[in-house]
Scaffold this motif. Sequence first.
Motif, PDB file in Angstrom:
ATOM      1  N   VAL A  45     -20.290   1.643   6.582  1.00  0.00           N
ATOM      2  CA  VAL A  45     -18.951   1.635   7.182  1.00  0.00           C
ATOM      3  C   VAL A  45     -18.338   0.241   7.060  1.00  0.00           C
ATOM      4  CG1 VAL A  45     -17.661   1.950   9.345  1.00  0.00           C
ATOM      5  CG2 VAL A  45     -19.515   3.528   8.753  1.00  0.00           C
ATOM      6  N   GLU A  46     -19.144  -0.788   7.299  1.00  0.00           N
ATOM      7  CA  GLU A  46     -18.650  -2.162   7.162  1.00  0.00           C
ATOM      8  C   GLU A  46     -18.208  -2.430   5.729  1.00  0.00           C
ATOM      9  OE1 GLU A  46     -20.235  -6.754   7.410  1.00  0.00           O
ATOM     10  OE2 GLU A  46     -21.229  -5.268   8.680  1.00  0.00           O
ATOM     11  N   ASN A  47     -18.992  -1.981   4.764  1.00  0.00           N
ATOM     12  CA  ASN A  47     -18.624  -2.198   3.362  1.00  0.00           C
ATOM     13  C   ASN A  47     -17.320  -1.480   3.020  1.00  0.00           C
ATOM     14  OD1 ASN A  47     -20.879  -3.761   3.094  1.00  0.00           O
ATOM     15  ND2 ASN A  47     -21.975  -2.368   1.728  1.00  0.00           N
ATOM     16  N   GLU A  48     -17.153  -0.284   3.531  1.00  0.00           N
ATOM     17  CA  GLU A  48     -15.910   0.458   3.304  1.00  0.00           C
ATOM     18  C   GLU A  48     -14.726  -0.304   3.918  1.00  0.00           C
ATOM     19  OE1 GLU A  48     -14.256   4.642   4.871  1.00  0.00           O
ATOM     20  OE2 GLU A  48     -16.174   4.765   3.821  1.00  0.00           O
ATOM     21  N   TYR A  49     -14.924  -0.827   5.116  1.00  0.00           N
ATOM     22  CA  TYR A  49     -13.894  -1.608   5.798  1.00  0.00           C
ATOM     23  C   TYR A  49     -13.557  -2.865   4.994  1.00  0.00           C
ATOM     24  CZ  TYR A  49     -11.838  -4.582   9.459  1.00  0.00           C
ATOM     25  OH  TYR A  49     -11.024  -5.415  10.176  1.00  0.00           O
ATOM     26  N   LEU A  50     -14.566  -3.594   4.559  1.00  0.00           N
ATOM     27  CA  LEU A  50     -14.330  -4.809   3.773  1.00  0.00           C
ATOM     28  C   LEU A  50     -13.634  -4.482   2.447  1.00  0.00           C
ATOM     29  CD1 LEU A  50     -17.690  -6.724   4.394  1.00  0.00           C
ATOM     30  CD2 LEU A  50     -15.439  -7.241   5.391  1.00  0.00           C
ATOM     31  N   LYS A  95       7.886  14.080  -4.146  1.00  0.00           N
ATOM     32  CA  LYS A  95       7.498  12.925  -4.970  1.00  0.00           C
ATOM     33  C   LYS A  95       6.908  11.824  -4.100  1.00  0.00           C
ATOM     34  CE  LYS A  95      10.661  13.652  -8.801  1.00  0.00           C
ATOM     35  NZ  LYS A  95      11.816  13.165  -9.538  1.00  0.00           N
ATOM     36  N   LEU A  96       7.500  11.577  -2.945  1.00  0.00           N
ATOM     37  CA  LEU A  96       6.951  10.573  -2.029  1.00  0.00           C
ATOM     38  C   LEU A  96       5.530  10.956  -1.626  1.00  0.00           C
ATOM     39  CD1 LEU A  96      10.084   9.883   0.211  1.00  0.00           C
ATOM     40  CD2 LEU A  96       9.083   8.334  -1.492  1.00  0.00           C
ATOM     41  N   LYS A  97       5.319  12.220  -1.311  1.00  0.00           N
ATOM     42  CA  LYS A  97       3.972  12.690  -0.952  1.00  0.00           C
ATOM     43  C   LYS A  97       2.986  12.466  -2.091  1.00  0.00           C
ATOM     44  CE  LYS A  97       5.113  16.356   2.328  1.00  0.00           C
ATOM     45  NZ  LYS A  97       5.054  17.807   2.572  1.00  0.00           N
ATOM     46  N   SER A  98       3.453  12.592  -3.323  1.00  0.00           N
ATOM     47  CA  SER A  98       2.559  12.409  -4.473  1.00  0.00           C
ATOM     48  C   SER A  98       2.018  10.980  -4.539  1.00  0.00           C
ATOM     49  CB  SER A  98       3.264  12.778  -5.781  1.00  0.00           C
ATOM     50  OG  SER A  98       4.172  11.752  -6.180  1.00  0.00           O
ATOM     51  N   GLN A  99       2.707  10.048  -3.930  1.00  0.00           N
ATOM     52  CA  GLN A  99       2.247   8.656  -3.868  1.00  0.00           C
ATOM     53  C   GLN A  99       1.684   8.338  -2.477  1.00  0.00           C
ATOM     54  OE1 GLN A  99       1.999   6.286  -6.218  1.00  0.00           O
ATOM     55  NE2 GLN A  99       2.659   7.779  -7.735  1.00  0.00           N
ATOM     56  N   ARG A 100       1.363   9.382  -1.722  1.00  0.00           N
ATOM     57  CA  ARG A 100       0.785   9.270  -0.372  1.00  0.00           C
ATOM     58  C   ARG A 100       1.718   8.534   0.584  1.00  0.00           C
ATOM     59  NH1 ARG A 100      -3.535   7.413  -3.508  1.00  0.00           N
ATOM     60  NH2 ARG A 100      -3.610   5.532  -2.297  1.00  0.00           N
ATOM     61  N   ILE A 101       3.016   8.801   0.459  1.00  0.00           N
ATOM     62  CA  ILE A 101       4.022   8.294   1.390  1.00  0.00           C
ATOM     63  C   ILE A 101       4.470   9.498   2.209  1.00  0.00           C
ATOM     64  CG2 ILE A 101       6.290   7.222   1.646  1.00  0.00           C
ATOM     65  CD1 ILE A 101       5.783   6.118  -1.280  1.00  0.00           C
ATOM     66  N   GLU A 133      -8.755   5.511  -1.293  1.00  0.00           N
ATOM     67  CA  GLU A 133      -8.816   6.949  -1.044  1.00  0.00           C
ATOM     68  C   GLU A 133      -8.517   7.238   0.429  1.00  0.00           C
ATOM     69  OE1 GLU A 133      -8.923  10.813  -1.949  1.00  0.00           O
ATOM     70  OE2 GLU A 133      -9.163   9.195  -3.393  1.00  0.00           O
ATOM     71  N   GLY A 134      -7.646   8.201   0.653  1.00  0.00           N
ATOM     72  CA  GLY A 134      -7.323   8.612   2.020  1.00  0.00           C
ATOM     73  C   GLY A 134      -6.272   7.745   2.694  1.00  0.00           C
TER      74      GLY A 134
END
Length: 182
Positions: A45-50, A95-101, A133-134
Amino acid sequence: MSETSRPMIDEVDLMIDNARLRDELEPYRDDSIDDPTMRYMPLPVENEYLASILAWERAPALPIRDWFNPPLQIPAPDALDDETLSSTLQRTIAKLKSQRIVLSCTDHLSDRELYRVIYRDILPCCEKKVAVEGNELEWRCVDDSETWLTYYADAVERRRFQEEHQIDLPKAKKPRYRRDAR
């Protein structure tokens, strides 16, 4: 190799990744990297955070319209009739959703008002484009506390706001428009 030695190798790999991430983050060092809650994070989890901090630091700040290839250009709101504007709005939101907006708190705005917000405020705004991701960029389409209190705050949030600010609250209302901008 025995089954019992595999977790040890994974732990070593995680520690090596952690050291590499910390080295790469050194030029950006601040309190977020030295957060005391990290002492209680499991190493993965720390590595993901970093890694997410590193991605943020390295991400370019670009006008949102330039997150698209080619850059997203939409017609001026006043150049469109209501029907064309509504269909262009739906395509633009997709289109905004496609860029995760993602857009939130949009139900108090008419299609034309929301389109204006996208055209005038969102597309020209410089934001960091973080490729994690996410990760999403949420754009809250509320520009003042009165609108939020009127249409989006629940009873608890309204009470807390009133206690904190010692003001009379606007009457709660249901938004006029229902859309799923998320």
